[in-house]
Design an enzyme around this catalytic site. Structure first.
Site, PDB file in Angstrom:
ATOM      1  N   LYS A  69      32.104  47.664  45.737  1.00 20.83           N
ATOM      2  CA  LYS A  69      32.420  48.075  47.108  1.00 20.83           C
ATOM      3  C   LYS A  69      32.330  49.598  47.096  1.00 20.83           C
ATOM      4  O   LYS A  69      33.275  50.284  46.683  1.00 20.83           O
ATOM      5  CB  LYS A  69      33.840  47.608  47.483  1.00 20.83           C
ATOM      6  CG  LYS A  69      34.252  47.978  48.890  1.00 20.83           C
ATOM      7  CD  LYS A  69      33.681  47.040  49.937  1.00 20.83           C
ATOM      8  CE  LYS A  69      34.195  47.415  51.335  1.00 20.83           C
ATOM      9  NZ  LYS A  69      33.730  46.504  52.374  1.00 20.83           N
ATOM     10  N   VAL A  80      33.140  39.561  59.040  1.00 22.01           N
ATOM     11  CA  VAL A  80      32.293  38.372  59.239  1.00 22.01           C
ATOM     12  C   VAL A  80      32.173  37.512  57.985  1.00 22.01           C
ATOM     13  O   VAL A  80      31.579  36.433  58.036  1.00 22.01           O
ATOM     14  CB  VAL A  80      30.869  38.745  59.713  1.00 22.01           C
ATOM     15  CG1 VAL A  80      30.914  39.359  61.101  1.00 22.01           C
ATOM     16  CG2 VAL A  80      30.176  39.661  58.723  1.00 22.01           C
ATOM     17  N   GLY A  81      32.698  38.004  56.860  1.00 20.24           N
ATOM     18  CA  GLY A  81      32.620  37.209  55.631  1.00 20.24           C
ATOM     19  C   GLY A  81      31.787  37.842  54.526  1.00 20.24           C
ATOM     20  O   GLY A  81      31.385  37.158  53.586  1.00 20.24           O
ATOM     21  N   LYS A  82      31.544  39.159  54.605  1.00 20.45           N
ATOM     22  CA  LYS A  82      30.753  39.826  53.555  1.00 20.45           C
ATOM     23  C   LYS A  82      31.399  39.676  52.185  1.00 20.45           C
ATOM     24  O   LYS A  82      30.724  39.434  51.190  1.00 20.45           O
ATOM     25  CB  LYS A  82      30.593  41.328  53.855  1.00 20.45           C
ATOM     26  CG  LYS A  82      29.766  41.666  55.065  1.00 20.45           C
ATOM     27  CD  LYS A  82      29.548  43.169  55.197  1.00 20.45           C
ATOM     28  CE  LYS A  82      30.828  43.961  55.347  1.00 20.45           C
ATOM     29  NZ  LYS A  82      31.548  43.679  56.612  1.00 20.45           N
ATOM     30  N   GLU A 102      28.594  45.758  48.469  1.00 15.41           N
ATOM     31  CA  GLU A 102      29.036  45.334  49.807  1.00 15.41           C
ATOM     32  C   GLU A 102      29.263  46.543  50.699  1.00 15.41           C
ATOM     33  O   GLU A 102      30.084  47.412  50.387  1.00 15.41           O
ATOM     34  CB  GLU A 102      30.340  44.514  49.721  1.00 15.41           C
ATOM     35  CG  GLU A 102      30.788  44.067  51.114  1.00 15.41           C
ATOM     36  CD  GLU A 102      32.181  43.437  51.164  1.00 15.41           C
ATOM     37  OE1 GLU A 102      32.664  42.931  50.134  1.00 15.41           O
ATOM     38  OE2 GLU A 102      32.765  43.468  52.265  1.00 15.41           O
ATOM     39  N   GLY A 103      28.575  46.591  51.822  1.00 11.71           N
ATOM     40  CA  GLY A 103      28.789  47.673  52.776  1.00 11.71           C
ATOM     41  C   GLY A 103      30.142  47.571  53.449  1.00 11.71           C
ATOM     42  O   GLY A 103      30.937  46.669  53.177  1.00 11.71           O
ATOM     43  N   ALA A 104      30.426  48.533  54.312  1.00 10.74           N
ATOM     44  CA  ALA A 104      31.620  48.478  55.163  1.00 10.74           C
ATOM     45  C   ALA A 104      31.116  48.261  56.581  1.00 10.74           C
ATOM     46  O   ALA A 104      30.233  48.991  57.047  1.00 10.74           O
ATOM     47  CB  ALA A 104      32.407  49.778  55.047  1.00 10.74           C
ATOM     48  N   GLY A 105      31.646  47.246  57.261  1.00 11.78           N
ATOM     49  CA  GLY A 105      31.170  46.955  58.613  1.00 11.78           C
ATOM     50  C   GLY A 105      29.707  46.533  58.592  1.00 11.78           C
ATOM     51  O   GLY A 105      29.271  45.813  57.698  1.00 11.78           O
ATOM     52  N   ASP A 131      38.804  44.792  49.254  1.00 12.64           N
ATOM     53  CA  ASP A 131      37.867  43.711  48.948  1.00 12.64           C
ATOM     54  C   ASP A 131      37.829  43.440  47.442  1.00 12.64           C
ATOM     55  O   ASP A 131      37.634  42.302  47.006  1.00 12.64           O
ATOM     56  CB  ASP A 131      36.466  44.073  49.464  1.00 12.64           C
ATOM     57  CG  ASP A 131      36.400  44.030  50.984  1.00 12.64           C
ATOM     58  OD1 ASP A 131      37.378  43.567  51.614  1.00 12.64           O
ATOM     59  OD2 ASP A 131      35.382  44.463  51.546  1.00 12.64           O
TER      60      ASP A 131
HETATM   61  N1  LIG Z   1      33.866  30.530  54.358  1.00  9.41           N
HETATM   62  C1  LIG Z   1      35.034  30.972  54.857  1.00  9.41           C
HETATM   63  N2  LIG Z   1      36.104  30.138  54.987  1.00  9.41           N
HETATM   64  C2  LIG Z   1      37.263  30.576  55.491  1.00  9.41           C
HETATM   65  N3  LIG Z   1      37.490  31.833  55.885  1.00  9.41           N
HETATM   66  C3  LIG Z   1      36.476  32.706  55.781  1.00  9.41           C
HETATM   67  C4  LIG Z   1      35.196  32.335  55.267  1.00  9.41           C
HETATM   68  N4  LIG Z   1      34.390  33.431  55.298  1.00  9.41           N
HETATM   69  C5  LIG Z   1      35.156  34.429  55.798  1.00  9.41           C
HETATM   70  N5  LIG Z   1      36.395  34.011  56.067  1.00  9.41           N
HETATM   71  C6  LIG Z   1      37.542  34.777  56.563  1.00  9.41           C
HETATM   72  O1  LIG Z   1      37.128  35.749  57.481  1.00  9.41           O
HETATM   73  C7  LIG Z   1      37.846  36.954  57.264  1.00  9.41           C
HETATM   74  C8  LIG Z   1      36.871  38.071  57.002  1.00  9.41           C
HETATM   75  O2  LIG Z   1      36.152  37.783  55.821  1.00  9.41           O
HETATM   76  P1  LIG Z   1      35.708  38.948  54.844  1.00  9.41           P
HETATM   77  O3  LIG Z   1      36.869  39.739  54.388  1.00  9.41           O
HETATM   78  O4  LIG Z   1      34.842  38.335  53.789  1.00  9.41           O
HETATM   79  O5  LIG Z   1      34.839  39.813  55.882  1.00  9.41           O
HETATM   80  P2  LIG Z   1      34.085  41.200  55.629  1.00  9.41           P
HETATM   81  O6  LIG Z   1      32.849  41.138  56.446  1.00  9.41           O
HETATM   82  O7  LIG Z   1      33.959  41.431  54.187  1.00  9.41           O
HETATM   83  O8  LIG Z   1      35.088  42.265  56.255  1.00  9.41           O
HETATM   84  P3  LIG Z   1      35.124  43.873  55.997  1.00  9.41           P
HETATM   85  O9  LIG Z   1      34.189  44.452  56.985  1.00  9.41           O
HETATM   86  O10 LIG Z   1      36.558  44.179  56.272  1.00  9.41           O
HETATM   87  O11 LIG Z   1      34.734  44.133  54.570  1.00  9.41           O
HETATM   88  C9  LIG Z   1      38.778  36.721  56.077  1.00  9.41           C
HETATM   89  O12 LIG Z   1      40.067  36.414  56.558  1.00  9.41           O
HETATM   90  C10 LIG Z   1      38.161  35.555  55.380  1.00  9.41           C
HETATM   91  O13 LIG Z   1      39.102  34.805  54.700  1.00  9.41           O
HETATM   92 MG   LIG Z   2      34.675  42.982  53.037  1.00  7.34          MG
END
Ligand SMILES: Nc1ncnc2c1ncn2[C@@H]1O[C@H](COP(=O)(O)OP(=O)(O)OP(=O)(O)O)[C@@H](O)[C@H]1O
Ligand SMILES: [Mg+2]
Length: 237
Positions: A38, A15-17, A112-115, A52
């Site tokens: 992480k 989701v973008g964490k 940063e958590g996982a999921g 990450d």
């Molecule tokens: N502001 C943004 N603009 C463009 N892409 C984004 C943005 N935020 C998130 N994304 C895209 O969404 C995807 C997931 O983002 P991210 O890796 O930050 O998620 P996460 O929650 O950390 O995932 P995980 O659970 O695997 O750690 C990535 O491909 C990232 O580039």
């Molecule tokens: Mg992540």
């Protein structure tokens, strides 16, 4: 522990964490000693290259932010399951100790958590327990699209039941030209939780050499020490 601890969780995986955590680290590092961790990375062979942590390193190049991955497991599964399948039990107490030590040496520790918040780390511990063990406040990251209202509500309700304060809601990949879904979702979340500071991070290329360059961040709702330095975005679109 001297420094404050912020646990960056999400309404889901992907989701973008990581984007939000790196953005927060860079913002806070302007006037604080920041560590970005992480604790439990799954689905990568080399965390500094494909985890990450690799994004943190690219996004925070040239800043003094301390970056660490504590446990890394190869299969893309919840940590407890990835660990069981790898025959490598996770030492949660050691990870808590490492985080506490980093918090002592910095003003802010971002972990940063996982999921999401209730993802299991081992048979007895989930992400919420881990955050609680660190006396952390939560940063909750959510997507802007359809389905997010339910996921945000579930996460906030679980946080409250587990006694975890939520300091900031980040909505990442917020479209530059937001449609009715994104605009109404943001409006609803703000009206449902007028006490909660919200930041939208606009959809951006996130490309090298500076992945966070041009990442438009806007604060909505009440001011937060975490979002104080950024533009107010009352238009929400
Ligand atoms: N502001 C943004 N603009 C463009 N892409 C984004 C943005 N935020 C998130 N994304 C895209 O969404 C995807 C997931 O983002 P991210 O890796 O930050 O998620 P996460 O929650 O950390 O995932 P995980 O659970 O695997 O750690 C990535 O491909 C990232 O580039
Ligand atoms: Mg992540």
């Amino acid at each position: 522990m001297s420094g404050r601890v912020l646990f960056v969780t999400g309404t889901d995986t992907g989701v973008g964490k990581t984007v939000a955590a790196a953005w927060l680290a860079r913002s806070l590092a302007r006037d604080a000693r920041v560590a970005l961790v992480k604790p439990f990375q799954t689905g990568v062979a080399d965390p500094a290259r494909d985890g990450d942590e690799a994004f943190y390193r690219a996004a925070l190049r040239g800043t003094p932010v301390t970056i660490r991955t504590l446990v890394s497991l190869p299969e893309p599964l919840a940590p407890s399951i990835a660990a069981a399948r790898a025959g490598a039990p996770i030492d949660v107490a050691a990870a808590i100790d490492e985080c506490r030590a980093l918090a002592r040496d910095h003003d802010v520790l971002l972990a940063e958590g996982a999921g999401g918040l209730l993802v299991p780390i081992d048979g007895a511990t989930d992400m919420a327990d881990f955050a609680a063990a660190l006396d952390a406040s939560l940063v909750v990251v959510a997507r802007p699209s359809l389905g997010t209202l339910n996921h945000v509500a579930l996460t906030l309700e679980a946080a409250e039941r587990r006694g975890l304060a939520v300091e900031l809601l980040v909505i990442s990949a917020y479209p530059k030209r937001a449609g009715v879904v994104e605009r109404e979702n943001l409006r609803f979340l703000r009206s449902r939780r007028p006490d909660l500071p919200v930041v939208t991070l606009a959809e951006a290329p996130l490309a090298p050499p500076d992945p966070l360059a041009g990442l438009d961040a806007r604060a909505h709702g009440p001011a937060s020490p975490l979002s104080g330095a950024i533009a107010r975005g009352e238009s929400s679109g």
